[in-house]
Design a protein around this motif. Structure first.
Motif, PDB file in Angstrom:
ATOM      1  N   MET A 192      -2.947  -7.077   1.086  1.00  0.00           N
ATOM      2  CA  MET A 192      -3.006  -5.690   1.515  1.00  0.00           C
ATOM      3  C   MET A 192      -3.767  -4.783   0.554  1.00  0.00           C
ATOM      4  O   MET A 192      -4.547  -3.924   0.971  1.00  0.00           O
ATOM      5  CB  MET A 192      -1.585  -5.157   1.733  1.00  0.00           C
ATOM      6  CG  MET A 192      -1.534  -3.763   2.314  1.00  0.00           C
ATOM      7  SD  MET A 192      -2.248  -3.687   3.966  1.00  0.00           S
ATOM      8  CE  MET A 192      -2.767  -1.992   4.024  1.00  0.00           C
ATOM      9  N   ASN A 193      -3.560  -4.944  -0.732  1.00  0.00           N
ATOM     10  CA  ASN A 193      -4.220  -4.068  -1.701  1.00  0.00           C
ATOM     11  C   ASN A 193      -5.505  -4.668  -2.258  1.00  0.00           C
ATOM     12  O   ASN A 193      -6.033  -4.197  -3.269  1.00  0.00           O
ATOM     13  CB  ASN A 193      -3.263  -3.724  -2.846  1.00  0.00           C
ATOM     14  CG  ASN A 193      -2.208  -2.716  -2.414  1.00  0.00           C
ATOM     15  OD1 ASN A 193      -2.351  -2.051  -1.391  1.00  0.00           O
ATOM     16  ND2 ASN A 193      -1.132  -2.614  -3.185  1.00  0.00           N
ATOM     17  N   GLY A 194      -6.025  -5.725  -1.610  1.00  0.00           N
ATOM     18  CA  GLY A 194      -7.268  -6.337  -2.064  1.00  0.00           C
ATOM     19  C   GLY A 194      -7.181  -6.921  -3.456  1.00  0.00           C
ATOM     20  O   GLY A 194      -8.092  -6.706  -4.272  1.00  0.00           O
ATOM     21  N   ALA A 253       0.832  -1.216   0.000  1.00  0.00           N
ATOM     22  CA  ALA A 253       0.000   0.000   0.000  1.00  0.00           C
ATOM     23  C   ALA A 253       0.857   1.252   0.000  1.00  0.00           C
ATOM     24  O   ALA A 253       0.466   2.279  -0.568  1.00  0.00           O
ATOM     25  CB  ALA A 253      -0.939  -0.011   1.200  1.00  0.00           C
ATOM     26  N   ARG A 283      -4.361   1.103   9.433  1.00  0.00           N
ATOM     27  CA  ARG A 283      -5.584   0.495   9.956  1.00  0.00           C
ATOM     28  C   ARG A 283      -5.891  -0.819   9.243  1.00  0.00           C
ATOM     29  O   ARG A 283      -6.197  -1.829   9.882  1.00  0.00           O
ATOM     30  CB  ARG A 283      -6.758   1.455   9.799  1.00  0.00           C
ATOM     31  CG  ARG A 283      -8.048   0.922  10.416  1.00  0.00           C
ATOM     32  CD  ARG A 283      -9.236   1.847  10.210  1.00  0.00           C
ATOM     33  NE  ARG A 283      -9.666   1.895   8.820  1.00  0.00           N
ATOM     34  CZ  ARG A 283      -9.482   2.924   8.005  1.00  0.00           C
ATOM     35  NH1 ARG A 283      -8.870   4.010   8.439  1.00  0.00           N
ATOM     36  NH2 ARG A 283      -9.910   2.892   6.765  1.00  0.00           N
ATOM     37  N   LYS A 284      -5.766  -0.830   7.931  1.00  0.00           N
ATOM     38  CA  LYS A 284      -6.068  -2.047   7.176  1.00  0.00           C
ATOM     39  C   LYS A 284      -5.065  -3.147   7.502  1.00  0.00           C
ATOM     40  O   LYS A 284      -5.440  -4.325   7.629  1.00  0.00           O
ATOM     41  CB  LYS A 284      -6.077  -1.771   5.670  1.00  0.00           C
ATOM     42  CG  LYS A 284      -6.471  -2.994   4.863  1.00  0.00           C
ATOM     43  CD  LYS A 284      -6.637  -2.679   3.393  1.00  0.00           C
ATOM     44  CE  LYS A 284      -7.059  -3.930   2.632  1.00  0.00           C
ATOM     45  NZ  LYS A 284      -7.213  -3.684   1.180  1.00  0.00           N
ATOM     46  N   GLU A 299      -0.943   4.952  -0.874  1.00  0.00           N
ATOM     47  CA  GLU A 299      -2.164   5.121  -0.096  1.00  0.00           C
ATOM     48  C   GLU A 299      -1.850   5.942   1.157  1.00  0.00           C
ATOM     49  O   GLU A 299      -0.706   6.010   1.603  1.00  0.00           O
ATOM     50  CB  GLU A 299      -2.732   3.756   0.300  1.00  0.00           C
ATOM     51  CG  GLU A 299      -3.075   2.846  -0.873  1.00  0.00           C
ATOM     52  CD  GLU A 299      -4.264   3.328  -1.680  1.00  0.00           C
ATOM     53  OE1 GLU A 299      -5.024   4.182  -1.157  1.00  0.00           O
ATOM     54  OE2 GLU A 299      -4.439   2.871  -2.821  1.00  0.00           O
ATOM     55  N   THR A 313      -4.884   5.128   6.707  1.00  0.00           N
ATOM     56  CA  THR A 313      -5.731   4.078   6.139  1.00  0.00           C
ATOM     57  C   THR A 313      -4.954   2.774   6.006  1.00  0.00           C
ATOM     58  O   THR A 313      -5.460   1.692   6.305  1.00  0.00           O
ATOM     59  CB  THR A 313      -6.260   4.508   4.759  1.00  0.00           C
ATOM     60  OG1 THR A 313      -6.994   5.726   4.907  1.00  0.00           O
ATOM     61  CG2 THR A 313      -7.150   3.443   4.157  1.00  0.00           C
ATOM     62  N   VAL A 314      -3.698   2.893   5.551  1.00  0.00           N
ATOM     63  CA  VAL A 314      -2.850   1.724   5.361  1.00  0.00           C
ATOM     64  C   VAL A 314      -2.602   1.014   6.684  1.00  0.00           C
ATOM     65  O   VAL A 314      -2.726  -0.218   6.800  1.00  0.00           O
ATOM     66  CB  VAL A 314      -1.503   2.142   4.725  1.00  0.00           C
ATOM     67  CG1 VAL A 314      -0.507   0.982   4.731  1.00  0.00           C
ATOM     68  CG2 VAL A 314      -1.718   2.642   3.306  1.00  0.00           C
ATOM     69  N   ARG A 330      -3.451  -3.594  10.261  1.00  0.00           N
ATOM     70  CA  ARG A 330      -3.794  -4.121  11.585  1.00  0.00           C
ATOM     71  C   ARG A 330      -4.995  -5.058  11.507  1.00  0.00           C
ATOM     72  O   ARG A 330      -5.029  -6.112  12.153  1.00  0.00           O
ATOM     73  CB  ARG A 330      -4.079  -2.962  12.548  1.00  0.00           C
ATOM     74  CG  ARG A 330      -2.830  -2.197  12.985  1.00  0.00           C
ATOM     75  CD  ARG A 330      -3.165  -1.100  13.996  1.00  0.00           C
ATOM     76  NE  ARG A 330      -1.961  -0.444  14.470  1.00  0.00           N
ATOM     77  CZ  ARG A 330      -1.189  -0.907  15.442  1.00  0.00           C
ATOM     78  NH1 ARG A 330      -1.508  -2.040  16.061  1.00  0.00           N
ATOM     79  NH2 ARG A 330      -0.119  -0.242  15.812  1.00  0.00           N
ATOM     80  N   GLU A 331      -5.979  -4.687  10.717  1.00  0.00           N
ATOM     81  CA  GLU A 331      -7.165  -5.528  10.566  1.00  0.00           C
ATOM     82  C   GLU A 331      -6.794  -6.878   9.959  1.00  0.00           C
ATOM     83  O   GLU A 331      -7.295  -7.926  10.388  1.00  0.00           O
ATOM     84  CB  GLU A 331      -8.197  -4.821   9.693  1.00  0.00           C
ATOM     85  CG  GLU A 331      -8.851  -3.619  10.364  1.00  0.00           C
ATOM     86  CD  GLU A 331      -9.734  -2.832   9.414  1.00  0.00           C
ATOM     87  OE1 GLU A 331      -9.723  -3.136   8.195  1.00  0.00           O
ATOM     88  OE2 GLU A 331     -10.432  -1.903   9.880  1.00  0.00           O
ATOM     89  N   LEU A 332      -5.911  -6.877   8.953  1.00  0.00           N
ATOM     90  CA  LEU A 332      -5.498  -8.127   8.318  1.00  0.00           C
ATOM     91  C   LEU A 332      -4.737  -9.017   9.298  1.00  0.00           C
ATOM     92  O   LEU A 332      -4.990 -10.228   9.383  1.00  0.00           O
ATOM     93  CB  LEU A 332      -4.641  -7.837   7.082  1.00  0.00           C
ATOM     94  CG  LEU A 332      -5.388  -7.372   5.835  1.00  0.00           C
ATOM     95  CD1 LEU A 332      -4.410  -6.865   4.787  1.00  0.00           C
ATOM     96  CD2 LEU A 332      -6.234  -8.514   5.257  1.00  0.00           C
TER      97      LEU A 332
END
Length: 217
Positions: free
Chosen positions: A153-155, A104, A116-117, A109, A113-114, A119-121
């Motif tokens: 990470m980048n979906g 990301a 947070r994502k 990005e 936002t990077v 951490r979620e992953l």
């Protein structure tokens, strides 16, 4: 989702791929198996746009990445394709969280936002307590889970895995294999997995067998 048409590839006088045709459907998990030297990794690298074929065509989600300019192709790869290798290839000086954030960052990005994502992953993959650890402080299974998080990470719509469980013990292999199928169910990714592990291959939706640079039934 993925369409390979007549792909050939040689290195000097040695022809590695001899006209490969392959289609992989959206959200399908395909295992590519065969002996060493069959051309499996070369095919995976071409699908991942890490190498170019000598002839033939490639489409990913309707796009021919080899018709793009180099920077455009790199951007396409970063956003649409995730990679998981046998050896995790994590950067040793970065924490698990920072390693996951790298794709990301490359895509420019926003940092908040990077983070947070990422951490979620890592939380989703059971690594919430290991985010600030560096690779040298992680087990083999944990390193591969970080590598999977980085790939996600980048979906991306496509995950390419080259012997992803080859360096793991039986328990971690089973956990990683289960994770791939869980991810497909939750996120809908398409997986192409090169493997010598017959247990993993038999769980896939389909097995593609290669030998001497060709696909055979």
């Amino acid at each position: 989702m993925i369409k390979v048409s007549g792909i050939t590839k040689s290195f000097d006088s040695l022809q590695i791929l001899k006209g490969i045709d392959l289609e992989v459907g959206r959200s399908e998990i395909v295992a590519v198996v065969g002996p060493s030297g069959a051309g499996k990794t070369t095919l995976l690298q071409i699908i991942g746009t890490l190498d170019r074929p000598d002839s033939g065509g490639l489409e990913i989600d309707g796009v021919d990445p080899f018709r793009l300019k180099e920077k455009e192709m790199a951007d396409f790869r970063n956003r649409h394709i995730g990679f998981v290798f046998q050896f995790h290839r994590l950067l040793p000086e970065f924490t698990a969280l920072e390693n996951v954030m790298i794709p990301a960052w490359i895509a420019r990005e926003k940092d908040g936002t990077v983070r947070r994502k990422a951490r979620e992953l890592l939380d989703f993959l059971g690594l919430s307590g290991r985010m600030e650890h560096k690779p040298s402080e992680l087990s083999g299974g944990e390193k591969q889970r970080v590598a999977v998080a980085r790939a996600l990470m980048n979906g991306p719509s496509v995950i390419l895995a080259d012997e992803p469980s080859g360096s793991l013990d039986t328990q971690n292999k089973d956990e990683l294999h289960a994770l791939f199928f869980d991810l497909r169910g939750r996120m809908g990714q398409t997986f192409v997995i090169v493997t010598h592990d017959e247990r993993l291959a038999t769980k896939a939706d389909r097995i593609v067998r290669m030998k001497d640079g060709i696909i055979f039934k």
